[in-house]
Scaffold this motif. Structure first.
Motif, PDB file in Angstrom:
ATOM      1  N   GLU A   1       0.815  -1.220   0.000  1.00  0.00           N
ATOM      2  CA  GLU A   1       0.000   0.000   0.000  1.00  0.00           C
ATOM      3  C   GLU A   1       0.849   1.271   0.000  1.00  0.00           C
ATOM      4  OE1 GLU A   1      -0.793  -2.627   1.958  1.00  0.00           O
ATOM      5  OE2 GLU A   1      -2.984  -2.857   2.130  1.00  0.00           O
ATOM      6  N   LEU A   2       1.960   1.257   0.735  1.00  0.00           N
ATOM      7  CA  LEU A   2       2.811   2.450   0.795  1.00  0.00           C
ATOM      8  C   LEU A   2       3.439   2.753  -0.568  1.00  0.00           C
ATOM      9  CD1 LEU A   2       4.539   1.925   4.254  1.00  0.00           C
ATOM     10  CD2 LEU A   2       2.946   3.761   3.649  1.00  0.00           C
ATOM     11  N   GLN A   3       3.843   1.724  -1.281  1.00  0.00           N
ATOM     12  CA  GLN A   3       4.399   1.931  -2.618  1.00  0.00           C
ATOM     13  C   GLN A   3       3.329   2.444  -3.586  1.00  0.00           C
ATOM     14  OE1 GLN A   3       5.867  -2.096  -3.061  1.00  0.00           O
ATOM     15  NE2 GLN A   3       7.993  -1.465  -2.770  1.00  0.00           N
ATOM     16  N   GLN A   4       2.112   1.913  -3.455  1.00  0.00           N
ATOM     17  CA  GLN A   4       1.020   2.412  -4.288  1.00  0.00           C
ATOM     18  C   GLN A   4       0.716   3.879  -3.985  1.00  0.00           C
ATOM     19  OE1 GLN A   4      -2.517  -0.123  -4.950  1.00  0.00           O
ATOM     20  NE2 GLN A   4      -1.516  -1.628  -3.641  1.00  0.00           N
ATOM     21  N   LEU A   5       0.786   4.236  -2.721  1.00  0.00           N
ATOM     22  CA  LEU A   5       0.549   5.621  -2.332  1.00  0.00           C
ATOM     23  C   LEU A   5       1.564   6.554  -2.984  1.00  0.00           C
ATOM     24  CD1 LEU A   5      -0.898   7.757  -0.683  1.00  0.00           C
ATOM     25  CD2 LEU A   5       0.486   7.091   1.308  1.00  0.00           C
ATOM     26  N   LYS A   6       2.821   6.137  -3.027  1.00  0.00           N
ATOM     27  CA  LYS A   6       3.864   6.949  -3.654  1.00  0.00           C
ATOM     28  C   LYS A   6       3.584   7.130  -5.146  1.00  0.00           C
ATOM     29  CE  LYS A   6       8.889   7.246  -4.251  1.00  0.00           C
ATOM     30  NZ  LYS A   6      10.194   6.592  -3.953  1.00  0.00           N
TER      31      LYS A   6
ATOM     32  N   ILE B   1      -5.081   6.832  -4.357  1.00  0.00           N
ATOM     33  CA  ILE B   1      -4.622   7.369  -3.071  1.00  0.00           C
ATOM     34  C   ILE B   1      -5.668   7.148  -1.982  1.00  0.00           C
ATOM     35  CG2 ILE B   1      -4.010   9.484  -1.838  1.00  0.00           C
ATOM     36  CD1 ILE B   1      -2.872  10.496  -4.566  1.00  0.00           C
ATOM     37  N   ASN B   2      -6.918   7.430  -2.294  1.00  0.00           N
ATOM     38  CA  ASN B   2      -7.977   7.310  -1.295  1.00  0.00           C
ATOM     39  C   ASN B   2      -8.141   5.869  -0.826  1.00  0.00           C
ATOM     40  OD1 ASN B   2     -10.060   8.250   0.349  1.00  0.00           O
ATOM     41  ND2 ASN B   2     -11.606   8.001  -1.231  1.00  0.00           N
TER      42      ASN B   2
END
Length: 395
Positions: free
Chosen positions: A277-282, A322-323
């Motif tokens: 999830e953190l990589q997707q957020l970036k 992001i959401n």
């Protein structure tokens, strides 16, 4: 609670529609902004203030909606909130006083915030981990349908009726959602005693505000939504006044950007197999920043509509990715206090929009420089906060 595929699909549609009712109240009357400016004998900034009032209600409502749903269950706040929003929409039909209209817009936002806050809490009641991320992404995809169709419906209604007719249609939607809750939703949360609820609320608030990564996730989401609400507030004037596009063309572009939200929300369910999830957020934040830069550059020189449209698409579409991942990451950290955590997320989504939306029109309705600058600042701020949270989470 074990859910069948049919039940899961029904809940996805109902919860997705309920969470989208607030944004629907925000979006559908956007094509009527220039008309309302004339009807109310007002300015662009004053009409945009009606949007701000709705956003204020959407921001204030979550302060107590989540804790209320933890105390009394999920169904009661949904029923009362949707019924109140429905009533405020109908009252909008009979007022031509701008200040009374502002009050009704505030009530619409306040009441419809129950749909956004409580549906996230319901999702956490039913799912966890990657399943939660996938379900939230599905909600976001369904939610994303409404930004596509709402301006198109608003534009179509304006061919046969006035802007008041738009709020009549919104009232009908609210009534259908209310019937869906009453007839097709079963309670998902066990209600505690009053003493237990009060203690749990205190402990939940303390735990949440001591959780710095959670708060940073809230602020990241808030800044990205701040950019989104700048777009919502100013895109009608930008595309119709600056680029001389018609109401129907504006609605079509708005709809295409909404499709981007759906695609990116669904993309998160695919990317989860290769990126956490953190990589997707970036990935989402970088895409939004690129879009913001495109919008700003498009304001210099002539015939830059294509660059502006690419930039707006990136800013809006990346919100879907992001959401989904921010909501999942935040709720996984504070899932034991799902209602309160959802309230804080809901508050953060609209705080920046309240203050930024009126600023979009400060230079008049024939320039979009303030819109471009504010979107860029929001995207930069979100990426900076991401750099801070990544170190905390992975230590």
């Amino acid at each position: 609670m074990v859910l069948t595929k049919k039940r899961t699909l029904w809940l996805s549609v109902l919860l997705g529609s309920l969470s989208a009712y607030g944004p629907l109240l925000v979006d559908m009357y956007l094509p009527a902004f220039p008309i309302m400016e004339a009807d109310f004998h007002s300015s662009a900034s004053m009409i945009q203030l009606s949007l701000t009032m709705c956003l204020a209600g959407l921001a204030i409502g979550p302060i107590f909606m989540g804790a209320w749903s933890d105390r009394v269950g999920r169904k009661k706040p949904l029923v009362i909130g949707t019924a109140l929003a429905f009533t405020a929409c109908l009252l909008s039909l009979v007022t031509h006083n701008i200040w009374l209209f502002f009050l009704l817009r505030f009530i619409q936002g306040l009441a419809s915030s129950a749909g956004q806050v409580v549906t996230r809490a319901v999702a956490k009641d039913l799912f966890d981990g990657k399943q939660l991320t996938k379900f939230i992404a599905l909600l976001m995809a369904i939610n994303g349908i409404f930004p596509i169709i709402s301006p198109l419906i608003g534009s179509a209604l304006l061919r046969f009726t006035s802007w008041e007719g738009i709020f009549g249609f919104l009232g009908i939607v609210g009534l259908l959602l209310l019937l869906g809750i009453i007839l097709g939703f079963k309670e998902t949360h066990t209600v505690s005693t009053s003493a237990q609820s009060a203690q749990q609320s205190r402990l939940g608030i303390q735990a949440i505000f001591k959780d710095r990564p959670f708060i940073l996730f809230v602020l990241i989401q808030g800044l990205v939504y701040g950019a989104m609400f700048c777009y919502i507030s100013g895109s009608s004037f930008m595309l119709q006044n600056v680029f001389s596009l018609s109401k129907s063309t504006f609605s079509l572009i708005y709809g295409i950007n909404g499709i981007g939200i759906i695609l990116m929300a669904e993309m998160s369910t695919i990317l989860i197999h290769w990126f956490d999830e953190l990589q997707q957020l970036k990935i989402g934040l970088i895409g939004g920043l690129i879009g913001a830069i495109c919008v700003l550059i498009s304001g210099f020189g002539s015939n830059r509509l294509w660059l502006a449209l690419i930039g707006l698409f990136l800013v809006v579409a990346t919100l879907g990715l992001i959401n989904a991942v921010v909501t999942s990451l935040a709720l996984q950290r504070q899932g034991q206090h799902a209602g309160i955590a959802s309230s804080v997320l809901g508050l953060g989504m609209y705080v920046f929009g309240i203050f930024l939306s009126p600023l979009v029109g400060v230079m008049g309705s024939y320039t979009y420089l303030p819109l471009a600058v504010l979107i860029l600042l929001c995207e930069i701020g979100a990426l900076i906060l991401y750099q801070r949270v990544i170190h905390m989470v992975r230590q």
